[in-house]
Each structure stands twice: as C-alpha cells, then as structure tokens.
Design a protein around this motif. Sequence first.
Motif, PDB file in Angstrom:
ATOM      1  N   GLU A  84       2.535  15.947   1.190  1.00 32.68           N
ATOM      2  CA  GLU A  84       2.934  15.235  -0.035  1.00 32.68           C
ATOM      3  C   GLU A  84       2.713  16.164  -1.231  1.00 32.68           C
ATOM      4  N   HIS A  95      10.354  13.923  11.127  1.00 32.12           N
ATOM      5  CA  HIS A  95       9.775  12.867  10.297  1.00 32.12           C
ATOM      6  C   HIS A  95      10.194  11.516  10.845  1.00 32.12           C
ATOM      7  N   HIS A 154       2.727   9.644   8.241  1.00 34.20           N
ATOM      8  CA  HIS A 154       2.138  10.877   8.774  1.00 34.20           C
ATOM      9  C   HIS A 154       1.018  10.565   9.771  1.00 34.20           C
TER      10      HIS A 154
HETATM   11 ZN   LIG Z   1       6.483  12.021   4.640  1.00 32.75          ZN
END
Ligand SMILES: [Zn+2]
Length: 431
Positions: free
Chosen positions: A183, A207, A149
């Motif tokens: 998360e 992602h 991230h």
């Molecule tokens: Zn992730």
Amino acid sequence: MDLNKIILSDEARKELVNDRRWLHAHPEEGWCVFETTWFIVRRLRSLGLEVLAGIDVIEPDAVMGRNEALVLAAQQRAIEHGVPKEFLESLSGYTGAMAILRTGRPGPVTALRFDIDALPIEETDDPQHEANAGHFRSQNPGFSHACGHDGHAAIGLALCRWLSENREQLKGTVKILFQPAEEGVRGAAAMAAKGIVDDVDWFAGGHIGCSAKLGDVGVSHFGYLATTKFDLEFFGQSAAAGSPEKGRSALMCAAAACLSLGSLPGHSQGITRVQIGKFISGTGRNIIADHAYMQLEVRGETTEINDYMAKNVEQTVKGLALAYGVDYKLTRMGEAVTYKGDEEAVALLKSAAREVPGVHSVVDMNAKIGSEDCTMLIRRVQEHGGKAAFCYYGCNHHGHHRPDFSIQDETSLPIGWGTFARFIAEINSQD
Ligand SMILES: [Zn+2]
C-alpha cells in the motif's frame, strides 16, 4: 507432474482459511508487519524451507515511506504479543520474508510474490460482515485487511507447504516472497534492490478481487500506471501578521504549489495524473506560517511519462521555494512502474488457471488506471532476462479499501492457490 492431480487436501484447505483468518484478525500496516512476519517465518521454518527475513530481503537504501516512530511502536506491540525479541533484533527493523526451496536438481528458478500489509481502515461493525459473522474481525483498532493481502499471504504459506511436501517431484529452485508495504507502493523496490530476484527465470504475482468475480481468473498482458508518491515540506519563517517583511510564509508557498502542480501540463503520448491529497499548514490567524506539509502523487501511462511528471514536480517546487524564499524537502515515498507481461509467462498462468477446480472463466484483464508495486519486481526480473506475468483471482466484493471488504476465503483462496501451484508445476516439475 499431472496438473489434474494438484489438489488442496481438506487439511491444507482448512489451514489456508485459518491462516487467512488469523492474519485478518492481526492486521499491520506498511513497514510495521512484525507479527505478520513472525507468523510467516515460524511456519516456513517448521516446513523445513530456507528462510530469509527483514534486512536479508530488504535493501535499506531503497526503502520508501517508512516511518521510524511507527516501526518502533509496532515492534513494541509485537513484543507484547509474544514475538521473540531475538527474532525482532535479527530483522534490523525491517519486515517481510522469503522462503526458498532448493531441490538440488538442475532446473529453472521460479519466484512468486505475495504482499502482506493491511490498511489504516476501521473494519465495519455490521454483524453481517464476513469477519464479524465468522468471528475473525480485526483486533487492531483502526486497521484492517481491506485489500485482501491477508488472503495473499495465506496462499503463499499454503504454497510453501505444498512445495515442502512435493519437493521430490520438483527440480530447480522456487522462491516465495512475502512483501511488506505494498500500500503506497513502498515495499517492492527495496526487495528488488536487494537482488533476491536477479536469478529468477519465471515470476508471477497476483491480486484477489479487483475486476475479477468469484470463479474468474483474469490474466494481464499489460497495464497499470507508473506512479511516484511524494511528501513535500516547506520551511519558512514565522512572524507577526503586522510585519510581513520579517516572515517567510510556508503556507503561501504551499498554496502556490497546489495550484502550479495541479495545473502541470499533460503529455501527448499518454495519460497523466496529479493529485494533491493532503495539505497541513499554519498555527493561527495572525501568525505567518513557518511550516507546510503536503502529500501528493503523479501517475503516467508509461514509466517515461511518469518520470516527466515527477521531474516537473521537482522543478516546480524548487522554483516556488526560491520565489517565496523558503526551504523545502521533497521525499519520494513510493514508486511503481507500468506492467508489460511476457507472453510465455502469461500463457503459462492462463493454462494453469484453466485446470483449477472452481474456475468458471479465464479472461484477459488489463488494469489501466491503478498502480501496483509488484511491477518493480517484475521489471527487475525482466531486466535480468527472466519472464513474468500478473493475474487476478476473483471474489465478490463491494470495493477495495472499504470497511466491508470481503473475499469469501473458502472458495476464492483455493483458486489462487491452484493457479500458482500449477504455474510452478508447469515450470519446475521433473516430468
Ligand atoms: Zn491490494
């Protein structure tokens, strides 16, 4: 705007990699991303973009899985690291940000979402590991960006620079979301509930890594399991083991809950999952336990199937608490729905990715078993008539959520950036 002419300058590429490495060295978890939010907001302001942050992008009533004690400790840490007090106060305890470019010319509203939180995982001390060899390892013991991230956030920032520098060639409005607490699928619901994507016509999320290798871009048509994360507590009455009639065992009720929830019936229409991952109870051998704490989750192949599982959890827990004569508290800590992309948006992401230097292949990639809370924002956009899609930009890794997660930032991040910059250009360029 000619898609072939969208290039990351050497200077911008350097900034993209440096940003990612700074973020990597300063990982923060969940709702505690105060230093990260300050890093982002300071940059956005310097680029002359409209900026909203904290309470202005988060709906407190829809916040899940936020621990006040952790938030207070993170605020303290941020102050020690030089984040201005006035800025922290302006957030009202919430993190995350959104940049808005309003070109002043009529046109569609496009939004992209980047998650910015890290994980409670100690980074490996293997000297070969990318972050150790490159001298940007985590400086926050026990935490690391083990899901990439940091790279997502850096791409978001690089897009903001590009938007700022190319605003005269664009029309409509572009929003870049920096989301906390992905998360545990905790953060997106609160951003969606704030209404900040309700006017969005086109939306994309993505992602790094997952099944996509370096040089591949995977675009999703559908996927992800819907999921609900619960914290469950039972409150009984402690007593000496010799006088069981005087006590109410929270431990026994929780043990019964483990077996009952673990054997919930599935669903004829699709995959279901139940997982009880944590169970803490009891103080000693001869004491009836007055408290039990559990962490559990359910998943479903469709949002309806997941709702069916979540409802079964609620009923089972209620029934068991009654049977054992204990009180309980069942708290929703996170939630995500399934993903169904809009074919037009999927096609735009695909054509964008095909034009990016360094991309070897653009493939269909539909994640069947994971969960991702970007789906909450996507559903909100679709409910309001917008179109959305999700993609993966590859890297070569040994697995996510591991101490040695690596992303080859110099090569992988420009591909993510290039895909999203072209996606915006396809929709918002003036010609
Ligand atoms: Zn992730």
